[in-house]
Design an enzyme around this catalytic site. Sequence first.
Site, short mmCIF file in Angstrom:
data_model
loop_
_atom_site.label_atom_id
_atom_site.label_comp_id
_atom_site.label_asym_id
_atom_site.label_seq_id
_atom_site.Cartn_x
_atom_site.Cartn_y
_atom_site.Cartn_z
N PRO A 37 0.93 -1.09 0.22
CA PRO A 37 -0.11 -0.33 0.39
C PRO A 37 1.02 1.51 -0.18
CG PRO A 37 -1.23 -1.52 2.05
CD PRO A 37 0.50 -2.01 1.49
N CYS A 38 0.68 1.57 -0.95
CA CYS A 38 1.39 3.42 -0.92
C CYS A 38 1.05 4.30 0.29
CB CYS A 38 1.22 4.27 -1.82
SG CYS A 38 -0.90 5.24 -1.98
#
Length: 497
Positions: A102-103
Amino acid sequence: MNESVIRQKIARLRAGKMPRVLDLFSGCGGLSLGFHAAGYEIAAAVEFDRDAAKSHGTNFHKGAAAHCLARDITTTPPATLTSALGLGKPESAFDIIVGGPPCQAFARVGRSKLREVADHPEAFRHDPRARLYIDYLDYVDICVPVAVVMENVPDMLNHGGHNIAEEVAEVLDSRGYACGYTLLNSAFYGVPQMRERMLLIAIHRELAGEVHLPEPTHWIDLPPGYEGSRAVALKLLANTDNSAGENHYLPAIDAHPKKGAKAVTAEEALKDLPVIDARAQMKDGTLKRGARRFDVPLAYGGADKQTGYAKLMREWHGFTGRDKLLDHVIRYLPRDYELFARLKAGDQYPEAFKCAGLMFEEALARLDKRPRKNSAAWKALRDSIVPPYDPGKFPNKWRKMEPDKPARTLLAHLGKDGYSHIHYDSAQARTISVREAARLQSFPDGFVFCGTMNPAFRQIGNAVPPLMAKAVAESVLEQIRAALCEPGRLAKVAGAR
């Protein structure tokens, strides 16, 4: 040591062995399925969500308990994973690592700190913003893949003022990989959905001096909203001086009519599936409130409505559909079925809200005695017809699909309501089913989603469209094989260093 491991893996691939894939943050397995279809072996996955992990293990490892177990990457180092799965040493277990942390895992960390984390991970072991990034890099460092493929949202190019994709590429570059990243739309690769994603490809320099992107197979003129979102994602790149060659961004290959087929539409994807008349099922009691389990088989029918895409979904090698569907289930939304029937294709929430207001006025007119405005009876009747959201604040909350175009982006939010994808067929008057969502993502009919309806919707919405993943996988494999067949490739690369 890493070069020795890489060369051993190259020798294995040159001998004709299938590339072995480790899928990190795998979800139910959209990337895995695409790579599997391209000829790779799906060796293992790491996924935190219990239902998604079970789906992955069920589909790629015949439900073996060790592969169905949910794992947290922060507490599962590579050696622990390979030991649990009987795969030997981590540096010899995998050839390719795919997936995308996940960024949010490295938002706000910033480029300089990302570099520090990469070079001195122990100093930041307790930084929650960097932890997933560290663990992802640990897997790359310890497993020594010949290639890495990362997929994520377009915002990864402009997340909190940081181009995270570029920062990741810089670190992989320093690890010995040729890197490139871009934005791709799934509709250009045969998926009946306009889904914009960031794709990063890294191939070890023992095999490649540069990377290439997959060629589009389909074309469509994307709606203005997609171009606007792309412009926002690329804003930082537009303001970056690339003269020093630090930018790893690769412009996507143009798709146009002369190069491919017309994009697959929602109707082409769905019209052979069994009809579900939501209003009729509500009246006869077959559709009611409660958990939706996949225990009611529905016969296909619609053989005369099969398109090329539908046949692909039914006959996908290794994931062939059965005679009946178990996950063609829909939400119980009794207030809205009549409203769905009245909406036109392409209508969104403002149109739906206006239409519901007219339906409320019609209901009032049918009453022998009209209740006083804002009385309890008036409010109760209105609440039974008109949805409660402000159309000015939620203009995109609802959308009735257009049959002659690919669907708009499916999101994990499907697990909560599904109003973003109202079926284009007014006679059915409903939101899409789990199997229809899977079709729009290009999951074949034989792919199993574990859990009940809501977890299945969430898994589908979070996934990488398998057909787009297949195009990427084929492109990477083509680049690897080209290097394997090039005379003196290893000596040439070593000499260049």
